[in-house]
Design an enzyme around this catalytic site. Structure first.
Site, PDB file in Angstrom:
ATOM      1  N   GLU A 117       0.759  -1.184  -0.173  1.00 51.34           N
ATOM      2  CA  GLU A 117      -0.059  -0.044   0.037  1.00 51.34           C
ATOM      3  C   GLU A 117       0.981   1.266   0.034  1.00 51.34           C
ATOM      4  OE1 GLU A 117      -3.144   0.199  -0.327  1.00 51.34           O
ATOM      5  OE2 GLU A 117      -3.626  -1.934  -0.047  1.00 51.34           O
ATOM      6  N   THR A 171       9.474   7.864 -17.810  1.00 50.84           N
ATOM      7  CA  THR A 171       7.955   7.388 -17.801  1.00 50.84           C
ATOM      8  C   THR A 171       7.115   8.497 -17.939  1.00 50.84           C
ATOM      9  OG1 THR A 171       8.266   5.740 -16.306  1.00 50.84           O
ATOM     10  CG2 THR A 171       6.208   6.535 -16.261  1.00 50.84           C
TER      11      THR A 171
END
Length: 298
Positions: A117, A171
């Site tokens: 997470e 990216t």
């Protein structure tokens, strides 16, 4: 006390699984953490990353806040094989290592879902950090801010051959060329193929991978940023690839071959040399362990 963390490279998307599918590979980065009283000291990575903006340190710092680790300073040493900004999850190795390193000092490395997470919140999506954390092939999603994932049991019999260009592709740049919206036609195209990819890998129906890895979401747009893309893919199929796809955001092109294939690597290396393309080629398997602590470091 030192904590040494080894994290595998990852290959995301697998063609049609845009932002949801990824797998861990037998190529690794290693990170050593040692608490100190002398501030931050980073070794083993390019000089421009040896500061507080270092991604590994940022992840370590964030994780330390979450798990209650107090420290005056930390020494971080990086080494490994995963090239920067080539579509093989180098940033994910940094993020996962930083979190695992901090959690290890508090004996919380078994809190793997919590680590995922936290890694996802830093990375933005779980397609690379999930396989880096758990190993294997992982399908992962986000739902109302929570990460969910499942590991796909891939049948034996294949290997992965990344063809890695000698230039970087960020990216951010690769994201910028993508359309803001897609058509229902393209959505159906990819949904069908990603489902086929999962079943083909699970059942060992590797003759279907060539079709399952086709993509309508990102490859057509990003390929224009990669010199030699089309001719390398065409040659890869000619010399025996079962499938090819753009790994992550690129520029690495991944080939999937039979485990019994012995000359694909040498043939594609010969082709790249003839075309004056200075690309590195590896033969890799799926890593099934994910990030782990190397024992015996004191």
């Amino acid at each position: 006390m030192k904590v040494k963390v080894k994290v595998p490279a990852t290959s995301a998307n697998l063609g049609s699984g845009f932002d949801v599918a990824g797998l861990a590979l037998t190529l690794y980065n290693t990170f050593t953490f040692e608490l100190s009283e002398d501030g931050l000291n980073i070794k083993g990575c390019p000089e421009q990353f040896c500061n507080e903006n270092n991604l590994t340190y940022q992840a370590f710092k964030r994780a330390a806040e979450v798990c209650g680790l107090e420290y005056q300073g930390v020494n971080i040493e990086c080494s490994g094989e995963v090239p920067y900004t080539r579509g093989l999850g180098s940033s994910s190795t940094c993020i996962v290592a930083g979190i695992v390193g901090a959690f290890a000092f508090k004996d919380k490395v078994e809190e793997r879902q919590e680590i995922l997470e936290l890694a996802t919140s830093i990375e933005g999506h779980p397609d690379n950090v999930a396989p880096a954390m758990f190993g294997g092939m992982v399908v992962s999603i986000m739902d109302e801010g929570v990460s969910y994932h499942d590991i796909v049991n891939v049948k034996e019999g294949i290997k992965f051959v990344p063809m890695i260009p000698d230039f970087k592709l960020s990216t951010k740049e690769a994201r910028a060329v993508l359309p803001k919206e897609i058509s229902i036609k393209d959505g159906v195209y990819n949904v069908g193929r990603v489902a086929l990819m999962v079943t083909a890998l699970s059942n060992g129906k590797y003759d279907l991978l060539k079709f399952a890895c086709k993509d309508a979401f990102h490859e057509n747009y990003r390929s224009k940023l990669i010199k030699g893309f089309e001719e390398v893919k065409k040659e890869a199929y000619r010399v025996g690839a079962l499938a090819t796809y753009l790994s992550g955001a690129g520029p690495t092109i991944m080939a999937i071959t039979s485990e019994k294939e012995e000359i694909f690597k040498s043939n594609i290396e010969k082709f790249l040399k003839e075309k004056s393309l200075n690309w590195a080629v590896h033969e890799l398997s799926i890593d099934t362990q994910g990030a782990f602590i190397i024992e015996g470091e004191e």
